[in-house]
Design a protein around this motif. Structure first.
Motif, PDB file in Angstrom:
ATOM      1  N   THR A  19       0.657  -1.055   0.033  1.00 50.20           N
ATOM      2  CA  THR A  19       0.312  -0.140  -0.273  1.00 50.20           C
ATOM      3  C   THR A  19       1.167   1.283  -0.588  1.00 50.20           C
ATOM      4  N   PHE A  20       1.676   0.977   0.335  1.00 47.35           N
ATOM      5  CA  PHE A  20       2.678   2.279   0.264  1.00 47.35           C
ATOM      6  C   PHE A  20       3.086   2.877  -0.656  1.00 47.35           C
ATOM      7  N   GLY A  21       3.522   2.949  -1.775  1.00 43.49           N
ATOM      8  CA  GLY A  21       3.302   3.528  -3.376  1.00 43.49           C
ATOM      9  C   GLY A  21       5.080   4.064  -3.104  1.00 43.49           C
ATOM     10  N   CYS A  22       5.797   4.135  -2.584  1.00 46.53           N
ATOM     11  CA  CYS A  22       6.922   5.069  -2.900  1.00 46.53           C
ATOM     12  C   CYS A  22       7.272   4.767  -4.602  1.00 46.53           C
ATOM     13  N   LYS A  23       7.710   5.798  -4.344  1.00 47.66           N
ATOM     14  CA  LYS A  23       7.907   6.235  -5.847  1.00 47.66           C
ATOM     15  C   LYS A  23       9.006   4.963  -6.530  1.00 47.66           C
ATOM     16  N   PHE A  24      10.017   5.268  -6.234  1.00 51.05           N
ATOM     17  CA  PHE A  24      10.777   4.410  -6.880  1.00 51.05           C
ATOM     18  C   PHE A  24      10.274   2.905  -7.175  1.00 51.05           C
ATOM     19  N   CYS A  25       9.246   2.374  -6.196  1.00 48.09           N
ATOM     20  CA  CYS A  25       9.745   0.965  -6.059  1.00 48.09           C
ATOM     21  C   CYS A  25       8.271   0.640  -7.765  1.00 48.09           C
ATOM     22  N   PHE A  26       8.320  -0.491  -7.756  1.00 48.19           N
ATOM     23  CA  PHE A  26       7.140  -0.994  -9.071  1.00 48.19           C
ATOM     24  C   PHE A  26       5.889  -1.622  -8.168  1.00 48.19           C
ATOM     25  N   THR A  27       7.109  -2.337  -6.943  1.00 49.90           N
ATOM     26  CA  THR A  27       5.603  -2.982  -6.133  1.00 49.90           C
ATOM     27  C   THR A  27       5.058  -1.936  -6.259  1.00 49.90           C
ATOM     28  N   GLY A  28       5.179  -0.600  -5.804  1.00 48.65           N
ATOM     29  CA  GLY A  28       4.503   0.042  -5.143  1.00 48.65           C
ATOM     30  C   GLY A  28       3.005   0.515  -6.106  1.00 48.65           C
ATOM     31  N   THR A  29       2.638  -0.339  -7.550  1.00 46.92           N
ATOM     32  CA  THR A  29       2.314   0.420  -8.306  1.00 46.92           C
ATOM     33  C   THR A  29       1.120  -0.588  -8.483  1.00 46.92           C
ATOM     34  N   MET A  42      13.233  -7.606   1.614  1.00 46.79           N
ATOM     35  CA  MET A  42      13.294  -6.174   1.049  1.00 46.79           C
ATOM     36  C   MET A  42      12.567  -7.066  -0.776  1.00 46.79           C
ATOM     37  N   GLY A  43      12.115  -8.243  -0.361  1.00 48.31           N
ATOM     38  CA  GLY A  43      11.261  -8.342  -1.633  1.00 48.31           C
ATOM     39  C   GLY A  43       9.994  -7.772  -1.383  1.00 48.31           C
ATOM     40  N   MET A  44       8.730  -7.737  -2.083  1.00 47.40           N
ATOM     41  CA  MET A  44       7.579  -7.180  -2.477  1.00 47.40           C
ATOM     42  C   MET A  44       7.219  -7.584  -0.714  1.00 47.40           C
ATOM     43  N   GLY A  45       6.216  -5.739  -0.221  1.00 44.30           N
ATOM     44  CA  GLY A  45       5.578  -5.628   0.181  1.00 44.30           C
ATOM     45  C   GLY A  45       6.745  -4.916   2.049  1.00 44.30           C
ATOM     46  N   GLU A  46       6.246  -4.302   2.817  1.00 40.34           N
ATOM     47  CA  GLU A  46       6.464  -3.922   4.057  1.00 40.34           C
ATOM     48  C   GLU A  46       6.714  -5.003   5.223  1.00 40.34           C
ATOM     49  N   PRO A  47       7.737  -5.409   5.137  1.00 44.89           N
ATOM     50  CA  PRO A  47       7.131  -6.180   6.240  1.00 44.89           C
ATOM     51  C   PRO A  47       7.113  -5.723   7.707  1.00 44.89           C
ATOM     52  N   THR A  56      12.315  -1.837   5.785  1.00 46.50           N
ATOM     53  CA  THR A  56      11.299  -0.758   6.279  1.00 46.50           C
ATOM     54  C   THR A  56      11.651   0.184   5.478  1.00 46.50           C
ATOM     55  N   SER A  57      10.123   0.387   5.114  1.00 44.32           N
ATOM     56  CA  SER A  57      10.567   2.506   4.930  1.00 44.32           C
ATOM     57  C   SER A  57       9.939   3.039   5.608  1.00 44.32           C
ATOM     58  N   GLY A  58      10.526   2.216   7.233  1.00 43.27           N
ATOM     59  CA  GLY A  58       9.952   3.530   8.160  1.00 43.27           C
ATOM     60  C   GLY A  58       8.669   3.409   9.063  1.00 43.27           C
TER      61      GLY A  58
HETATM   62 FE1  SF4 Z   1       7.789   1.391  -0.574  1.00 43.18          FE
HETATM   63 FE2  SF4 Z   1       8.656  -1.281  -0.052  1.00 43.18          FE
HETATM   64 FE3  SF4 Z   1       6.043  -0.533  -0.799  1.00 43.18          FE
HETATM   65 FE4  SF4 Z   1       7.944  -0.921  -2.377  1.00 43.18          FE
HETATM   66  S1  SF4 Z   1       7.213  -2.621  -1.266  1.00 43.18           S
HETATM   67  S2  SF4 Z   1       6.422   0.677  -1.985  1.00 43.18           S
HETATM   68  S3  SF4 Z   1       9.428   0.242  -1.272  1.00 43.18           S
HETATM   69  S4  SF4 Z   1       7.514  -0.043   1.388  1.00 43.18           S
END
Ligand code: SF4
Length: 325
Positions: A128-138, A179-184, A215-217
């Motif tokens: 759900t986090f939608g980080c701009k650099f991240c493909f998973t976030g789309t 560090m794969g898909m998702g925010e652990p 983690t993204s924080g």
């Molecule tokens: Fe952000 Fe990680 Fe989610 Fe990608 S997978 S959008 S980097 S929190």
């Protein structure tokens, strides 16, 4: 008179739903097997050794159990790593596998290096986090993975690489990163349950220093992670050193800004001897030289597997082509 001829409908036995042995905590398994009877506590260690150390998927081959015990186990349990839906090898040796669980898929990446081999596991389907650099976030969050599915990725990779039964020094997969898909940390319950089995000497037997949670924080859970798993590595996707830019790149920064993140990282570092990694690809060489000029040791982590979309921020399952709303 009418003659009624009754036709007896065949009795179809409903198959019993069995539980996946992968991911059941030692405490729960002990309780469940004690209720079934005839399982002394040392049997749990034997069963775990077959599953996690030897990678044995066939309960019939658990040779130190009696036939009665094997039958009981088979009646109530099965062993499932998920399905191997694809397997790609990058020209730099990075290997990306797609693992299927109940109709969903996640990507798991193996990164071989000179002195270690790291497996990057996913913790959620989408994010759900939608980080701009991240493909998973789309890709919108479909669901959290459960503990069996997080561990299933590891078991699948160890099985594909014939990496069961080896001592730490001989293992191909020596390290794990979340560090794969998702925010652990947004799936803390399953991620921490998986960490417990990964670090148990009778489980996957990985030292905490060989595991890093990225983690993204998610500030409230960083300290908890440090307290529950002292010695574990932490990686922060920082990406910018001021709140304005960071909030644009990593939107969760609006909720937990850099000051709070740094404060919790300091608390985490007091609990841990392991290092904290800061991911900051922007102007990375410039930043590294500032640190080096200050007399500190700095290494730049290389991104791997870009040709098969296996590098950091490139993971997204083709099967779920749902745009984030
Ligand atoms: Fe952000 Fe990680 Fe989610 Fe990608 S997978 S959008 S980097 S929190």
């Amino acid at each position: 008179n009418n003659i009624n001829i009754g036709v007896a409908s065949p009795v179809v036995a409903t198959p019993k739903k069995t539980k996946n042995l992968i991911g059941i905590s030692k405490e729960d398994l002990t309780k469940q097997l004690t209720e079934l009877g005839d399982f002394q506590s040392y049997r749990i260690d034997q069963i775990w050794s077959w599953i996690y150390n030897k990678g044995q998927k066939n309960i019939d081959n658990f040779s130190n159990l009696s036939n009665v015990q094997k039958s009981l186990l088979k009646e109530y349990y099965h062993i499932d790593y998920g399905t191997l839906d694809s397997d790609q090898l990058s020209k730099d040796g990075t290997r990306k596998i797609l693992v299927g669980f109940s109709g969903d898929q996640v990507e798991t990446v193996f990164i071989p290096e000179a002195r270690r081999g790291t497996l990057c596991v996913s913790s959620q389907v989408g994010c759900t986090f939608g980080c701009k650099f991240c493909f998973t976030g789309t890709q919108r969050l479909v669901r959290n993975l459960n503990v069996s599915e997080i561990l299933g990725q590891f078991m699948m990779a160890r099985s594909l690489m014939n990496d069961f039964g080896h001592t730490t020094e001989k293992r191909l997969i020596s390290n794990v990163v979340f560090m794969g898909m998702g925010e652990p940390l947004m799936n803390y319950r399953a991620a921490s349950a998986a960490l417990r089995i990964m670090t148990d000497p009778n489980g996957l037997s990985l030292s905490k220093s060989r595991i890093t949670v990225s983690t993204s924080g998610v500030v409230p859970l960083i300290e908890r992670l440090g307290k529950e798993f002292p010695g574990i590595g932490l990686a922060i996707s920082l990406h910018a050193s001021n709140n304005k830019t960071r909030s644009e790149i990593v939107p969760i920064n609006q909720q937990w800004p850099i000051e709070e993140l740094i404060k919790t990282c300091i608390e985490f570092s007091k609990l841990n001897t392991n290092k904290i990694t800061i991911d900051k690809p922007e102007k990375i060489k410039e930043f590294a030289s500032i640190i080096a000029n200050a007399g500190l040791k700095v290494t730049i982590r290389q991104s791997r597997g870009q040709d098969i979309l296996a590098a950091c921020g490139q993971l997204k399952t083709e099967s779920v082509k749902v745009k984030k709303t």
